[in-house]
Design a protein around this motif. Structure first.
Motif, PDB file in Angstrom:
ATOM      1  N   LEU A 160       0.857  -1.242   0.017  1.00 29.89           N
ATOM      2  CA  LEU A 160       0.047   0.048  -0.049  1.00 29.89           C
ATOM      3  C   LEU A 160       0.704   1.283  -0.056  1.00 29.89           C
ATOM      4  O   LEU A 160       0.473   2.198  -0.708  1.00 29.89           O
ATOM      5  N   THR A 161       2.013   1.108   0.725  1.00 32.85           N
ATOM      6  CA  THR A 161       2.833   2.424   0.817  1.00 32.85           C
ATOM      7  C   THR A 161       3.426   2.630  -1.049  1.00 32.85           C
ATOM      8  O   THR A 161       3.647   3.792  -1.421  1.00 32.85           O
ATOM      9  N   GLY A 162       3.810   1.529  -1.464  1.00 29.76           N
ATOM     10  CA  GLY A 162       4.170   1.674  -2.781  1.00 29.76           C
ATOM     11  C   GLY A 162       3.177   2.264  -3.627  1.00 29.76           C
ATOM     12  O   GLY A 162       3.360   3.164  -4.427  1.00 29.76           O
ATOM     13  N   ARG A 163       1.935   1.783  -3.621  1.00 29.36           N
ATOM     14  CA  ARG A 163       0.677   2.449  -4.176  1.00 29.36           C
ATOM     15  C   ARG A 163       0.813   4.025  -3.937  1.00 29.36           C
ATOM     16  O   ARG A 163       0.483   4.731  -4.944  1.00 29.36           O
ATOM     17  N   ALA A 164       0.888   4.077  -2.732  1.00 26.98           N
ATOM     18  CA  ALA A 164       0.619   5.682  -2.428  1.00 26.98           C
ATOM     19  C   ALA A 164       1.554   6.384  -3.104  1.00 26.98           C
ATOM     20  O   ALA A 164       1.354   7.574  -3.135  1.00 26.98           O
ATOM     21  N   TYR A 165       2.976   6.157  -2.845  1.00 27.80           N
ATOM     22  CA  TYR A 165       4.154   6.733  -3.568  1.00 27.80           C
ATOM     23  C   TYR A 165       3.931   7.168  -5.211  1.00 27.80           C
ATOM     24  O   TYR A 165       4.030   8.229  -5.542  1.00 27.80           O
ATOM     25  N   HIS A 166       3.517   6.166  -5.789  1.00 24.01           N
ATOM     26  CA  HIS A 166       3.255   6.338  -7.171  1.00 24.01           C
ATOM     27  C   HIS A 166       1.775   6.890  -7.632  1.00 24.01           C
ATOM     28  O   HIS A 166       1.661   7.601  -8.786  1.00 24.01           O
ATOM     29  N   LEU A 167       0.955   6.893  -6.776  1.00 23.18           N
ATOM     30  CA  LEU A 167      -0.294   7.692  -7.045  1.00 23.18           C
ATOM     31  C   LEU A 167      -0.514   8.756  -6.425  1.00 23.18           C
ATOM     32  O   LEU A 167      -1.489   9.635  -6.407  1.00 23.18           O
ATOM     33  N   ASP A 168       0.590   9.391  -5.468  1.00 18.36           N
ATOM     34  CA  ASP A 168       0.581  10.708  -5.165  1.00 18.36           C
ATOM     35  C   ASP A 168      -0.492  10.599  -3.893  1.00 18.36           C
ATOM     36  O   ASP A 168      -1.079  11.815  -3.719  1.00 18.36           O
ATOM     37  N   ALA A 169      -0.569   9.643  -3.275  1.00 21.98           N
ATOM     38  CA  ALA A 169      -1.681   9.570  -2.148  1.00 21.98           C
ATOM     39  C   ALA A 169      -1.161   9.865  -0.873  1.00 21.98           C
ATOM     40  O   ALA A 169       0.037   9.366  -0.746  1.00 21.98           O
ATOM     41  N   ASP A 170      -1.831  10.838  -0.037  1.00 21.17           N
ATOM     42  CA  ASP A 170      -1.363  10.952   1.281  1.00 21.17           C
ATOM     43  C   ASP A 170      -2.287  10.439   2.421  1.00 21.17           C
ATOM     44  O   ASP A 170      -2.038  10.932   3.693  1.00 21.17           O
TER      45      ASP A 170
END
Length: 569
Positions: free
Chosen positions: A242-252
């Protein structure tokens, strides 16, 4: 020295300590001499040996551990910077970079991570290096790039400094571009499926809640877990993903559909570096955002404070171990009170004082509402309470019934969950009955947070003053039957399940014909479309019949009372 030092001889510890004396040329992964030292020591102790090197070429940490367990300083460089140091370690059993090596690189935002293969008799073999890639990179290894391995004597030929500078520039450029386009928080949604039949529906509802709160949902996932992990619910591996997803989707923002305990929320935040909230906090945020009336605002603040009170932890808990002055030389000894404990006590006292104030204010509001209710009773005007799941179309139906097309009579009606948070009454007219009062109530939702249930109980209890309930069901949405049952459960908890009820199957024009026919047979509901004014005449007729039956029962009861009184006299 850090890590697993058990059983090491003094000479081995001294050799490990000497690694701190090594200086590397700035901007390089390492030196052939350091690679040889690490390989020899790793072979000697038969464990992985890791060194952390800063950008000036200094060894700042030595650990007898793999990359995940290596001692790393807790330094937050900001979203547009890397950590400022890289990890070099030896694999005594050989092999390339492990999954743990790459996870540590990504989660700790290291400049790079390198692994030295140890050959027979402690000779260094190939050196494997990886570094991060900018957000938005698409490829087989989108979180990082693994460089071709090189012999240990060529370890100092790769210009890591230039690579790090270029990477940080690209990260900063991408961040500024995204920030210019970004007007709201971007969220990942996680719903855990423990075997519930409506798990997918719950995930969709969580997405609607997030949208209503103003977040942009960029990713949502249904995770099957029969048994939840105590600390993180989904496990460390899934959090890394999930952290990787957030990194590439610019999610915070990371939103869980399950309620999180204070310790769980902190552990997940520490593992992901994201802001973490649960469904309860999300609903509280929506209520705080949309509350309009005095009573709604008071009730929302009351619920927020009750939710916040047990979560007053963090820095204060650490400070409470510090001695409060005088007494024992050991800080925080028995009989002393540290500044952290005092801060927590002050916060709790403020919350308790505010809770008492809000409860007193709500008592006054409840008294005024009771006076208005008695006034309606004196006028002998029938009351219809409109109840239903949130976003079922209750407010739209009220506007259609009362012909309130414009302000100030028009009630706010939006395609959002909890758009209306305070009961709103309007006068309508039913053929054969005359004037009636129609009351639009707060929308219901399954598993309503207990803090909100308690806060809004006084508002919902006004339903009991109605002569008839008009239960509005969204016939076009998925799971109409489960939503209807959820509303009935809440009505049962409040003691209103046996009240005369007319069911309106709203949004019938958009509903699946088979689903609509099934719900009509199951509930004896009346298909309507409040938006298109379809079926309203039939619904008004059903309401008039229900009210007429209630009035006839009341007249019969009064006649019975008078007859008993006459017989007694």
């Amino acid at each position: 020295m850090h890590g697993n030092l058990s059983g090491l001889r003094p000479a081995q510890l001294k050799s490990l300590g000497n690694l701190y004396r090594r200086r590397i040329e700035p901007g390089r992964v390492g030196s052939p001499e350091l690679a040889r030292n690490l390989a020899e020591l790793s072979n000697d102790v038969r464990r992985e040996v890791s060194v952390l090197i800063d950008r000036r070429g200094r060894v700042i940490s030595v650990s007898v551990a793999d990359a995940k367990a290596a001692e790393l300083p807790e330094v937050r460089q900001g979203e547009n910077r890397l950590a400022g140091f890289h990890l070099l370690h030896a694999h005594p059993r050989g092999g390339a970079l492990s999954k743990g090596d790459l996870s540590t690189l990504f989660l700790k935002r290291l400049d790079a991570v390198s692994a030295i293969e140890v050959r027979n008799e402690g000779q260094p073999g190939l050196v494997h290096t990886a570094h991060l890639t900018p957000p938005g990179t698409v490829g087989e290894e989108e979180d990082w790039r693994i460089l071709p391995p090189v012999p240990a004597f060529q370890i100092d030929e790769f210009d890591l400094g230039a690579q790090v500078s270029a990477l940080e520039e690209e990260i900063a450029r991408a961040a500024s571009t995204r920030e210019a386009k970004k007007d709201r928080e971007r969220a990942l949604l996680v719903q855990i499926d423990q075997g519930e039949f409506d798990a997918e529906e719950r995930l969709e509802e969580l997405g609607e809640l997030a949208r209503t709160a103003g977040a942009e949902v960029v990713y949502k996932e249904l995770i099957y877990r029969r048994n939840l992990k105590p600390g993180t619910l989904v496990g460390a591996g899934k959090l890394e993903e999930l952290t990787g997803r957030a990194y590439h989707l610019d999610a915070d923002l990371l939103i869980f559909g399950q309620e999180l305990g204070p310790a769980q929320a902190r552990e997940i935040e520490a593992a992901t570096g994201l802001k973490v909230i649960d469904r309860t906090q999300l609903i509280l945020d929506i209520f705080a955002l949309h509350a309009q009336g005095v009573e709604s605002r008071l009730q929302v603040e009351l619920a927020q404070l009750r939710y916040m009170k047990p979560r007053l932890l963090g820095a204060g808990a650490a400070l409470s171990r510090i001695g409060g002055g005088g007494g024992s030389a050991g800080g925080g000894a028995i009989g002393t009170r540290g500044p952290g404990e005092t801060k927590l006590e002050l916060d709790r006292r403020r919350i308790n004082d505010r809770l008492a104030f809000l409860e007193k204010q709500l008592e006054g509001v409840a008294q005024r509402r009771e006076e208005r209710r008695k006034s309606r009773e004196r006028n002998d005007v029938p009351v219809v309470s409109i109840v239903g799941y949130t976003n079922a179309g209750k407010s739209t139906l009220l506007n259609a019934f009362t012909h309130a097309a414009e302000e100030p009579r028009r009630v706010l009606a939006e395609n959002k969950l909890f758009a209306t948070l305070r009961p709103t009454s309007r006068q309508g007219y039913l053929e054969g009955i005359g004037p009636v009062v129609l009351t639009d109530t707060v929308g219901f939702i399954r598993d309503l947070p207990k803090d909100l249930t308690r806060a809004f109980r006084s508002t919902l209890e006004e339903i009991g003053d109605a002569d008839v309930l008009l239960h509005v069901v969204d016939a076009a949405g998925p799971g109409a039957d489960t939503r209807l049952d959820a509303v009935n459960r809440i009505l049962e908890e409040l003691g209103f399940v046996d009240m005369p009820t007319v069911v309106a199957l709203n949004k019938a024009d958009a509903a699946d014909p088979e689903t609509l026919a099934r719900e009509r047979e199951r509930t004896e509901g009346i298909p309507v479309s409040a938006l298109r004014n379809i079926g309203l005449a039939d619904l008004k007729e059903a309401l008039a019949d229900a009210i007429g039956q209630v009035q006839r029962q009341e007249l019969a009861r009064q006649e019975e009372v008078r007859a008993l009184a006459a017989e007694w006299h």
